[in-house]
Each structure stands twice: as structure tokens, then as C-alpha cells.
Write a protein that holds these residues in place. Structure first.
Motif, PDB file in Angstrom:
ATOM      1  N   LYS A  56       0.807  -1.234   0.000  1.00 16.61           N
ATOM      2  CA  LYS A  56       0.000   0.000   0.000  1.00 16.61           C
ATOM      3  C   LYS A  56       0.830   1.268   0.000  1.00 16.61           C
ATOM      4  CE  LYS A  56      -3.285   0.880   2.835  1.00 16.61           C
ATOM      5  NZ  LYS A  56      -4.647   1.304   2.524  1.00 16.61           N
ATOM      6  N   ARG A  58       2.087   2.253   2.845  1.00 20.68           N
ATOM      7  CA  ARG A  58       1.503   2.813   4.078  1.00 20.68           C
ATOM      8  C   ARG A  58       2.599   3.065   5.112  1.00 20.68           C
ATOM      9  NH1 ARG A  58      -3.900   1.873   6.567  1.00 20.68           N
ATOM     10  NH2 ARG A  58      -3.772   1.701   8.836  1.00 20.68           N
ATOM     11  N   SER A 143      -7.883  -0.666   4.429  1.00 20.63           N
ATOM     12  CA  SER A 143      -8.560  -0.496   3.151  1.00 20.63           C
ATOM     13  C   SER A 143      -7.573  -0.835   2.023  1.00 20.63           C
ATOM     14  CB  SER A 143      -9.075   0.934   3.021  1.00 20.63           C
ATOM     15  OG  SER A 143      -8.043   1.853   3.323  1.00 20.63           O
ATOM     16  N   ASN A 145      -6.527   0.177  -0.821  1.00 25.46           N
ATOM     17  CA  ASN A 145      -6.141   1.213  -1.791  1.00 25.46           C
ATOM     18  C   ASN A 145      -4.663   1.529  -1.613  1.00 25.46           C
ATOM     19  OD1 ASN A 145      -7.431   2.184   0.799  1.00 25.46           O
ATOM     20  ND2 ASN A 145      -6.248   4.005   0.216  1.00 25.46           N
ATOM     21  N   SER A 151     -10.667   5.137  -0.697  1.00 22.65           N
ATOM     22  CA  SER A 151     -10.817   3.713  -0.381  1.00 22.65           C
ATOM     23  C   SER A 151     -11.653   3.023  -1.454  1.00 22.65           C
ATOM     24  CB  SER A 151     -11.469   3.551   0.986  1.00 22.65           C
ATOM     25  OG  SER A 151     -10.631   4.080   1.980  1.00 22.65           O
ATOM     26  N   GLU A 180     -15.364   3.609   5.596  1.00 24.14           N
ATOM     27  CA  GLU A 180     -14.797   2.657   6.537  1.00 24.14           C
ATOM     28  C   GLU A 180     -15.547   2.676   7.865  1.00 24.14           C
ATOM     29  OE1 GLU A 180     -13.379   5.231   5.310  1.00 24.14           O
ATOM     30  OE2 GLU A 180     -11.559   4.733   4.186  1.00 24.14           O
ATOM     31  N   HIS A 237      -5.550  12.077   2.982  1.00 27.21           N
ATOM     32  CA  HIS A 237      -6.293  10.853   2.801  1.00 27.21           C
ATOM     33  C   HIS A 237      -7.296  10.988   1.691  1.00 27.21           C
ATOM     34  CE1 HIS A 237      -6.131   8.303   6.599  1.00 27.21           C
ATOM     35  NE2 HIS A 237      -6.174   7.479   5.597  1.00 27.21           N
TER      36      HIS A 237
END
Ligand code: TXA
Ligand code: MG
Length: 343
Positions: A56, A58, A143, A145, A151, A180, A237
Motif C-alpha cells: 500500500k 503505508r 482499506s 487502496n 478507499s 470505513e 487521505h
């Protein structure tokens, strides 16, 4: 990261079986839930979980939610399940509610990002259930994405973002809730704290457990240097490529402002009722008083605006009550907190 072949699986018995096998072996599979698609791995396999962050892009300090399909799974995940958690779980599980609780020793640091708590959710989507039960694993799943983008509420959104980076996508159709889950912290049981609004509303939580503190980051930008109770809330985000500006005001004021700024690449993300008033291309995310539809459509419409190559999007600001609080929370982040009052 090295590229891999991403399988496209249909959520029938065979597809679910394959997804469960991949997860058992430490793989990454995107699965449908009632909120958004999740990128799932065995929550107790630290290496598999760290691959979620790589796929991701992330930040490693943003912890993941662990998904279960039976209350008996809680035993190995949490160190305590206080009375308020019990009451909320019997009211809203399975469903779009995540509870943050003291974590067990079994939870790898990759899941909790080094915190002493863990977020747990019991999704209601039948396909998510089957994958959890067939794999025999609790599933860590953010999520599905790329970090920062809207998302995914359809399997093809996952594929657009993560093709070549994950083992498989399990297509179970569109997600019903569309935003979410609600995240509620019960790490201090005397002060339940709403960290992220979602499909289970503040009013619904309070009707079961009494007063809930709304974390300031839910509705406002954190000041520089302020610590986020939920690490995910400090990041930009849900952003489409377009620049999004939120406009607060009634139907007339909204239309007047948007029309005065009409230009190539300028588009509107608005209520159904606004469409007829606008001179720019308008994408509707539901009727003004229908917060559930707005939630279901929001991320789909943000992706659609990218497909239409919008450059500047004027979004009509929803009321932050009911499920609308979740819609507002996602939209102000998509807009990088750029909100303009009109009247
Ligand atoms: O509906 C959902 O919750 C979806 C589906 C896939 O289940 N999952 C999801 O995960 O939205 P993710 O990773 O995108 O968002 C998790 C949020 C983040 O804001 C994170 O910071 C917060 O939950 N979170 C996770 N563990 C936490 C913890 N121990 N303490 C505080 N916040 C936590
Ligand atoms: Mg996310």
C-alpha cells in the motif's frame, strides 16, 4: 517492490477457497466487506502483515484493524473485553464498528504499530466471514487502496491501485456502506472516544454506552505537533488527483459560487438537488437528506472525478450529523481541510 501476478477471483466457493489458501500461506488478498474492500493477511504472521504496508505504501506507524468472524477469536487478540465492549458488540456486531482494546501478547508489533492496543472488527459481509473461517486466521486488513487515495468500494478500484502488488482480488461486488467502519477507543473504559466516524453513528453508540467523546481530529485539522489518538487521522487521505475545495452554504449560494468559477476542468461534487442549478459538469453523491447514499457513493464519485480528469472540484459540504459525520470527515480530508463558508 517486485511485481507479481495478481489473480482476479470471483467470490464463489472456489474463489473463496483459493483466497483462504493464499492467506494461510502468508499471502495478501483483497476481500470485500460491507464498508470498503480490505487488504487481508494473517494477523498473527508479522512478515505477511509487513507486506501489507509495502503493497500500500503505508507508513509503518499507522496500525491495522484485525477482523474476526466469531467472538471466540477475541481470546487470542485482546487482553480485556470490558462491559461497554460487550454491550456494543451485542448491539452492532457483525457490522461496521471497530473497537480499540488492550492488546494480547500474540499481536505482532507490525499490526499495532507498537501501541499497547489493538483495533478489532467483526464484519457482516458473508464473503469476509467465509474467508476468515476457511483460512482459520484473524485477518489484519486496512482499506485495499494505495495509501492516500480514495478507499475502494468495488473490486476494480482495488485492481486499479494494487495490480502487480498483491496475490489476489476477491470480487464480491460493490460495498454497501461505502465508508470505513466507525472506530471507537475503549482503552480507557470510563472515557469512550470516537476516533473515526462511520456507518454506526455517534447517536447509536451513545444509546448503548452513554456519553462518547468525539476526538477533536474527527472534525478539525490537527495543529502541527499535536499527537493523533488514531495515527491514521494525521495523514492526507482519500484524495483524488483533483484539487478539492469544500463549500459550506445553501443551494443558492453554492450554485452561485460554482457558476462564477466555471472553467475547463472545474467540476462539482454535489447533491442531486444541486445538479439542475450548475453550469459545470456535476457529479451527484445523493440527495441532500440521504446521508447513507452519500456515504455509499462518496469514494466511487471521487474516483469518477479522476476518470473525468477534473482539475478543481467544488464539493457541497454535508452536515456532520448521523452517517453524515463520516461523509464530512472523509471529505474534509480529501479537501486537505480547505473549507470555504459561503453565507
Ligand atoms: O471498514 C474498515 O474499517 C476497513 C475495512 C477493510 O474493514 N478497514 C480500514 O482500515 O479502514 P484502515 O487501516 O484503512 O483504517 C484503520 C484506522 C486507521 O485510522 C488507524 O489509525 C486506526 O484505525 N487504528 C488502528 N488500530 C488502532 C489503534 N490501536 N489505536 C488507534 N487507532 C487505531
Ligand atoms: Mg484506509
Amino acid at each position: 517492490m517486485k511485481s507479481m501476478k495478481t489473480l482476479w477471483l470471483t467470490a464463489d466457493d472456489g474463489g473463496i477457497e483459493t483466497a483462504a489458501e493464499l492467506i494461510k500461506k502468508g499471502g495478501l488478498v483483497a476481500i470485500p466487506t460491507e464498508t470498503v474492500y480490505g487488504l487481508a493477511a494473517d494477523a498473527l504472521n508479522g512478515e505477511a502483515v509487513s507486506n501489507i504496508f509495502k503493497a500500500k505504501g503505508r507508513p509503518m506507524d499507522n496500525p491495522l484493524i484485525v477482523h474476526i468472524a466469531a467472538l471466540s477469536q477475541l481470546e487470542e487478540l485482546v487482553a480485556a473485553f470490558p462491559e461497554k465492549a460487550r454491550a456494543l458488540s451485542s448491539a452492532y456486531w457483525p457490522g461496521p464498528l471497530t473497537l480499540v482494546l488492550p492488546k494480547s501478547k500474540e499481536i505482532p508489533d507490525e499490526v499495532s504499530a507498537g501501541l499497547s492496543s489493538v483495533a478489532v472488527r467483526f464484519p457482516s459481509h458473508p464473503v469476509a466471514h467465509e474467508v476468515i473461517l476457511k483460512s482459520g486466521c484473524a485477518l489484519a486488513a486496512p482499506s485495499a487502496n494505495l495509501s492516500g487515495s480514495p478507499s475502494p468500494t468495488e473490486a476494480r478500484h482495488v485492481y486499479d491501485d494494487l495490480n502487480g502488488r498483491i496475490d489476489a482480488v476477491l470480487d464480491g461486488g460493490g460495498c454497501e456502506v461505502g465508508v470505513e467502519s466507525t472506530v471507537l477507543s475503549l482503552t480507557d473504559e470510563s472515557k469512550p472516544r470516537l476516533l473515526r466516524p462511520g456507518g454506526v453513528t455517534l447517536q447509536q453508540l451513545e444509546s448503548v454506552i452513554g456519553p462518547v467523546v468525539v476526538d477533536p481530529a474527527v472534525l478539525n485539522r490537527l495543529e502541527d505537533g499535536e499527537k493523533a489518538a488514531s495515527p491514521g487521522m494525521k495523514y492526507k487521505h482519500y484524495s483524488p488527483n483533483a484539487h478539492v475545495v469544500l463549500l459550506k452554504g445553501g443551494e443558492q449560494a453554492y450554485a452561485a459560487f460554482v457558476n462564477a468559477h466555471a472553467a475547463p476542468g472545474v467540476m462539482a461534487l454535489c447533491y442531486e438537488e444541486d445538479v439542475k442549478n450548475l453550469l459545470v459538469e456535476a457529479v451527484s453523491f445523493g440527495r441532500k437528506d440521504d446521508d447513507k447514499t452519500q456515504a455509499r457513493l462518496l469514494f466511487r464519485k471521487l474516483r469518477e472525478l479522476d476518470e473525468k480528469h477534473a482539475k478543481l472540484v467544488f464539493a457541497h459540504c454535508p452536515k456532520p450529523v448521523g452517517v453524515g459525520m463520516a461523509v464530512y470527515n472523509r471529505l474534509i480530508r480529501a479537501a486537505g481541510f480547505e473549507v470555504q463558508k459561503l453565507d
